[in-house]
Write an enzyme that holds these catalytic residues in place. Structure first.
Site, PDB file in Angstrom:
ATOM      1  N   LYS A  91       0.913  -1.129   0.295  1.00 23.64           N
ATOM      2  CA  LYS A  91       0.070   0.101   0.055  1.00 23.64           C
ATOM      3  C   LYS A  91       1.043   1.345   0.037  1.00 23.64           C
ATOM      4  CE  LYS A  91      -4.245  -1.436   1.565  1.00 23.64           C
ATOM      5  NZ  LYS A  91      -4.327  -2.425   1.498  1.00 23.64           N
ATOM      6  N   GLU A 113     -11.387   6.885   2.813  1.00 22.77           N
ATOM      7  CA  GLU A 113     -12.032   5.720   3.514  1.00 22.77           C
ATOM      8  C   GLU A 113     -11.446   4.553   3.488  1.00 22.77           C
ATOM      9  OE1 GLU A 113     -12.609   6.131  -0.152  1.00 22.77           O
ATOM     10  OE2 GLU A 113     -12.016   4.169  -0.208  1.00 22.77           O
ATOM     11  N   SER A 377       2.245  -9.479  -0.811  1.00 24.72           N
ATOM     12  CA  SER A 377       1.885  -8.430  -0.717  1.00 24.72           C
ATOM     13  C   SER A 377       1.826  -7.705   0.120  1.00 24.72           C
ATOM     14  CB  SER A 377       0.807  -7.874  -0.682  1.00 24.72           C
ATOM     15  OG  SER A 377      -0.455  -9.029  -0.538  1.00 24.72           O
TER      16      SER A 377
END
Ligand SMILES: *Cc1c(COP(=O)(O)O)cnc(C)c1O
Length: 392
Positions: A91, A113, A377
């Site tokens: 991320k 959000e 990830s």
């Protein structure tokens, strides 16, 4: 036309687009123009590379998993180690890129959000390091379920708004974030967390995440002097998979597999496998919805995969057949989680544990000289309690 040349006019064939209130069209246009300018700006790119390297820890290693390879009993398995990046997941690549772009555009404030809280935490760290005010919208139900992430965001100096309209979960938080943005467009950048949302977001997030695939291509060239035969990544909104696949989509000889959350009898979050066409989060894609177009409740043991939609570019890849999409169940993900921990001493996040499971199945059918890369990830620290409860 090559697949890598999409999007054309904001669309991936009939997917994508801009399904937002009219007031937001000019803002999206501004963002698109700014991005078109900065993506070619050597100062911007150098600054982003600096943050990626010195703050984020890039490049992430490409690791040959000997014992996992042996266990699967087939092709040679490499892991792309996004779990070692600052924040513990891929991320970072996207939030850092967008936050830097926002600052260049003269914005003072980031909003986003978050469902499980991971994207809120990532945005908060990018906001902190660049000195941008950060506000996070989170459904009240999600906020209650994710107390540790709420605390992390606060530690990072962000303000969290608990949203108590509707079902008090992600889609209500999206609506609140869009409302905030509509009223504060001059000062504020809306930082979207995956390859979803209205154009130009899917393209921007893909481009900031393609560092995963670009690095792995170079690293595998150094180690094996060739391209991989097969690449596997998990798909929630689709950003780590898109970032991994994108530099390979025009290499037809490389097989690509995306792995969604197959869930359990309580439901799943496999929008590409089970979904139908519709509009969510400002774009047309494949979604989990009922006949009336109501978004279905999704379920997955991996909070980061628990999203009822998927990026429009993945819908295109599915339709063209370029990428094969499968699903792994909660139970299979737990198996992947356990096997990687025990064979390699790496505790994965539950999201890529889906890809580990599917990747091992694929590897077992491959010849020993063939190469498989799995994108890891994120790391599993956040999931320890979930796993402990699941196996009890
Ligand atoms: C958020 C998250 C995902 C899912 O997001 P994508 O956009 O599909 O990549 C996958 N893995 C980890 C570790 C995450 O934190």
């Amino acid at each position: 036309m090559k697949l890598s040349e999409y999007p054309k006019s904001g669309r991936f064939e009939n997917f994508g687009g801009q399904y937002v209130p009219e007031i937001l069209y000019p803002v999206l246009k501004d963002l698109e123009e700014a991005y078109e300018c900065y993506r070619k700006d050597s100062n911007f790119l150098e600054e982003l590379r600096g943050f990626n390297r010195d703050y984020g820890g890039r490049p992430s290693p490409l690791y040959y998993a000997r014992r996992l390879t042996k266990k699967a009993g087939g092709g040679k398995i490499y892991l792309k180690r996004e779990d070692l990046i600052h924040g513990g997941a891929h991320k970072f690549n996207n939030v850092m890129g967008q936050a830097l772009l926002a600052r260049k555009m003269g914005k003072e404030r980031l909003i986003c959000e978050t469902g499980a809280g991971q994207h809120g935490v990532a945005t908060s760290l990018a906001g902190a390091v660049l000195g941008l005010e950060t506000e996070v919208y989170m459904g009240a139900v999600d906020a209650k379920r994710q107390r540790p992430n709420l605390f992390r965001m606060e530690l990072l100096g962000a303000q969290v708004h608990e949203v108590s309209s509707g079902s008090e979960t992600l889609k209500d938080a999206i609506n609140e974030a869009l409302r905030d943005w509509s009223g504060n467009v001059a000062s504020t950048h809306y930082l979207i967390g995956s390859v979803v949302g209205p154009h130009p977001y899917p393209m921007i997030v893909r481009d900031f995440q393609r560092v995963i695939g670009d690095e792995l291509k170079r690293q595998l060239m150094e180690k094996e002097r060739r391209l991989p035969d097969h690449i596997v990544a998990c798909v929630g909104g689709g950003s780590n998979a898109m970032g991994t696949f994108y530099p390979f989509v025009d290499h037809e000889e490389v097989s690509l597999t995306g792995v969604e959350a197959g869930g359990s009898e309580d439901g799943n979050a496999a929008s590409l496998t089970d979904g139908t066409e519709g509009v969510l989060h400002g774009a047309r894609s494949l979604l989990l919805q009922d006949e009336g177009g109501q978004i279905k409740e999704t379920a997955s043991i991996a909070a980061g995969l628990d999203y009822p939609g998927v990026g429009p570019e993945h819908a295109l890849y599915k339709e063209t057949g370029r990428v094969r999409y499968t699903a792994a169940t909660d139970e299979q993900a737990l198996e992947g989680f356990r096997v990687l921990s025990e064979t390699e001493g790496i505790i994965p996040a539950l999201e890529p544990a889906h890809a580990i499971y599917a990747g091992m199945e694929i590897a077992s059918e491959m010849k020993p000289e063939e190469l498989l890369v799995i994108t890891l990830s994120g790391r599993g620290d956040k999931d320890l309690e979930t796993v402990r409860e699941a196996v009890r």
